[in-house]
Design a protein around this motif. Structure first.
Motif, PDB file in Angstrom:
ATOM      1  N   SER A  16     -64.647   0.620 -98.520  1.00  0.00           N
ATOM      2  CA  SER A  16     -63.465  -0.200 -98.322  1.00  0.00           C
ATOM      3  C   SER A  16     -63.556  -0.936 -96.993  1.00  0.00           C
ATOM      4  CB  SER A  16     -62.200   0.668 -98.341  1.00  0.00           C
ATOM      5  OG  SER A  16     -62.223   1.571 -97.286  1.00  0.00           O
ATOM      6  N   GLY A  17     -62.773  -1.993 -96.875  1.00  0.00           N
ATOM      7  CA  GLY A  17     -62.749  -2.782 -95.650  1.00  0.00           C
ATOM      8  C   GLY A  17     -63.581  -4.041 -95.762  1.00  0.00           C
ATOM      9  N   LYS A  18     -63.745  -4.714 -94.634  1.00  0.00           N
ATOM     10  CA  LYS A  18     -64.443  -6.006 -94.636  1.00  0.00           C
ATOM     11  C   LYS A  18     -65.925  -5.880 -94.946  1.00  0.00           C
ATOM     12  CE  LYS A  18     -65.449  -6.126 -89.714  1.00  0.00           C
ATOM     13  NZ  LYS A  18     -65.277  -6.823 -88.468  1.00  0.00           N
ATOM     14  N   ASP A  19     -66.503  -4.696 -94.752  1.00  0.00           N
ATOM     15  CA  ASP A  19     -67.925  -4.474 -95.003  1.00  0.00           C
ATOM     16  C   ASP A  19     -68.170  -3.726 -96.304  1.00  0.00           C
ATOM     17  OD1 ASP A  19     -68.849  -5.743 -92.674  1.00  0.00           O
ATOM     18  OD2 ASP A  19     -68.354  -3.980 -91.484  1.00  0.00           O
ATOM     19  N   ARG A  20     -67.238  -3.789 -97.252  1.00  0.00           N
ATOM     20  CA  ARG A  20     -67.359  -3.064 -98.517  1.00  0.00           C
ATOM     21  C   ARG A  20     -68.657  -3.423 -99.223  1.00  0.00           C
ATOM     22  NH1 ARG A  20     -63.489  -5.400-101.788  1.00  0.00           N
ATOM     23  NH2 ARG A  20     -61.926  -4.414-100.489  1.00  0.00           N
ATOM     24  N   GLY A  21     -69.386  -2.395 -99.676  1.00  0.00           N
ATOM     25  CA  GLY A  21     -70.632  -2.601-100.399  1.00  0.00           C
ATOM     26  C   GLY A  21     -71.876  -2.510 -99.538  1.00  0.00           C
ATOM     27  N   LYS A  22     -71.726  -2.578 -98.227  1.00  0.00           N
ATOM     28  CA  LYS A  22     -72.896  -2.494 -97.345  1.00  0.00           C
ATOM     29  C   LYS A  22     -73.403  -1.061 -97.294  1.00  0.00           C
ATOM     30  CE  LYS A  22     -72.130  -6.310 -94.166  1.00  0.00           C
ATOM     31  NZ  LYS A  22     -71.969  -6.683 -92.753  1.00  0.00           N
ATOM     32  N   LYS A  23     -74.720  -0.935 -97.105  1.00  0.00           N
ATOM     33  CA  LYS A  23     -75.342   0.375 -96.989  1.00  0.00           C
ATOM     34  C   LYS A  23     -75.985   0.481 -95.613  1.00  0.00           C
ATOM     35  CE  LYS A  23     -76.330   0.620-101.899  1.00  0.00           C
ATOM     36  NZ  LYS A  23     -77.340   0.741-102.932  1.00  0.00           N
ATOM     37  N   GLY A  24     -75.980   1.686 -95.075  1.00  0.00           N
ATOM     38  CA  GLY A  24     -76.596   1.890 -93.772  1.00  0.00           C
ATOM     39  C   GLY A  24     -76.680   3.359 -93.429  1.00  0.00           C
ATOM     40  N   LYS A  25     -77.331   3.642 -92.307  1.00  0.00           N
ATOM     41  CA  LYS A  25     -77.531   5.004 -91.852  1.00  0.00           C
ATOM     42  C   LYS A  25     -76.461   5.336 -90.815  1.00  0.00           C
ATOM     43  CE  LYS A  25     -81.036   6.099 -89.197  1.00  0.00           C
ATOM     44  NZ  LYS A  25     -82.375   6.315 -88.676  1.00  0.00           N
ATOM     45  N   ILE A  26     -76.004   6.589 -90.815  1.00  0.00           N
ATOM     46  CA  ILE A  26     -75.015   7.015 -89.832  1.00  0.00           C
ATOM     47  C   ILE A  26     -75.730   7.245 -88.508  1.00  0.00           C
ATOM     48  CG2 ILE A  26     -73.455   8.864 -89.161  1.00  0.00           C
ATOM     49  CD1 ILE A  26     -72.509   9.019 -91.936  1.00  0.00           C
ATOM     50  N   LEU A  27     -75.261   6.541 -87.477  1.00  0.00           N
ATOM     51  CA  LEU A  27     -75.861   6.642 -86.155  1.00  0.00           C
ATOM     52  C   LEU A  27     -75.166   7.682 -85.291  1.00  0.00           C
ATOM     53  CD1 LEU A  27     -76.236   2.829 -85.412  1.00  0.00           C
ATOM     54  CD2 LEU A  27     -77.965   4.384 -86.284  1.00  0.00           C
ATOM     55  N   ARG A  28     -73.849   7.827 -85.477  1.00  0.00           N
ATOM     56  CA  ARG A  28     -73.071   8.716 -84.624  1.00  0.00           C
ATOM     57  C   ARG A  28     -71.822   9.166 -85.348  1.00  0.00           C
ATOM     58  NH1 ARG A  28     -71.300   7.041 -78.620  1.00  0.00           N
ATOM     59  NH2 ARG A  28     -70.787   9.152 -78.039  1.00  0.00           N
ATOM     60  N   THR A  29     -71.341  10.372 -85.038  1.00  0.00           N
ATOM     61  CA  THR A  29     -70.095  10.867 -85.636  1.00  0.00           C
ATOM     62  C   THR A  29     -69.130  11.255 -84.528  1.00  0.00           C
ATOM     63  OG1 THR A  29     -70.868  13.145 -85.751  1.00  0.00           O
ATOM     64  CG2 THR A  29     -71.284  11.766 -87.673  1.00  0.00           C
ATOM     65  N   PHE A  30     -67.843  11.090 -84.795  1.00  0.00           N
ATOM     66  CA  PHE A  30     -66.778  11.490 -83.885  1.00  0.00           C
ATOM     67  C   PHE A  30     -65.799  12.362 -84.658  1.00  0.00           C
ATOM     68  CE2 PHE A  30     -68.237   7.305 -82.428  1.00  0.00           C
ATOM     69  CZ  PHE A  30     -68.600   7.615 -81.129  1.00  0.00           C
ATOM     70  N   PRO A  31     -66.071  13.681 -84.765  1.00  0.00           N
ATOM     71  CA  PRO A  31     -65.211  14.550 -85.582  1.00  0.00           C
ATOM     72  C   PRO A  31     -63.770  14.608 -85.105  1.00  0.00           C
ATOM     73  CG  PRO A  31     -67.252  15.669 -85.017  1.00  0.00           C
ATOM     74  CD  PRO A  31     -67.209  14.409 -84.226  1.00  0.00           C
ATOM     75  N   GLU A  32     -63.546  14.540 -83.783  1.00  0.00           N
ATOM     76  CA  GLU A  32     -62.188  14.637 -83.277  1.00  0.00           C
ATOM     77  C   GLU A  32     -61.335  13.428 -83.663  1.00  0.00           C
ATOM     78  OE1 GLU A  32     -64.839  12.689 -80.404  1.00  0.00           O
ATOM     79  OE2 GLU A  32     -64.923  14.668 -81.328  1.00  0.00           O
TER      80      GLU A  32
END
Length: 108
Positions: A16-32
Motif C-alpha cells: 500500500s501507499g505511493k510505492d505499491r507493487g515495488k519489491k526490495g530488501k529490508i535494510l533496517r527495522t525499528f521495532p519500537e
C-alpha cells in the motif's frame, strides 16, 4: 516491543501507499516504532551542508521508513508475496513458513 513478521535482509513487496507493487530488501527495522526501511522505496530528499566528507554538499536521496503492515514477505521458493506461518523443525526451533507453498522461509 512487538514482533515483526519480517527481518533485516528479507525480500518484501510493498502492498500500500505511493510505492505499491515495488519489491526490495529490508535494510533496517525499528521495532519500537513498527517501521522498516526498504531498499528503493519511499525515497526522501535530504539537504546537506558541505562537510569534510562531502565538500560539495547538496541534495541526497535516501530511503525513508514505512510501516511494517504495508509490506508482505516474498517467499524465496514460490516467489510470491505471502503471509507467514510458523512451525517447529527437527531441532525444536521455530521456523517461518510460506502459507502458499508451505515451504520453509528460514534456512538453517
Amino acid at each position: 516491543m512487538s514482533k515483526f513478521h519480517v527481518k533485516k535482509g528479507d525480500k518484501v513487496q510493498i502492498m500500500s501507499g505511493k510505492d505499491r507493487g515495488k519489491k526490495g530488501k529490508i535494510l533496517r527495522t525499528f521495532p519500537e516504532k513498527q517501521r522498516v526501511v526498504v531498499e528503493g522505496a519511499n525515497i526522501v530528499k535530504k539537504h546537506t551542508k558541505p562537510t569534510q566528507k562531502s565538500p560539495q554538499g547538496g541534495i541526497v536521496e535516501t530511503p525513508g521508513s514505512i510501516h511494517v503492515s504495508s509490506v508482505q514477505l516474498i517467499c524465496p521458493q514460490c516467489n510470491q508475496p505471502t503471509r507467514i506461518g510458523s512451525k517447529r523443525n527437527e531441532e525444536g526451533k521455530r521456523v517461518r513458513t510460506c502459507r502458499k507453498c508451505d515451504g520453509d522461509i528460514d534456512k538453517l
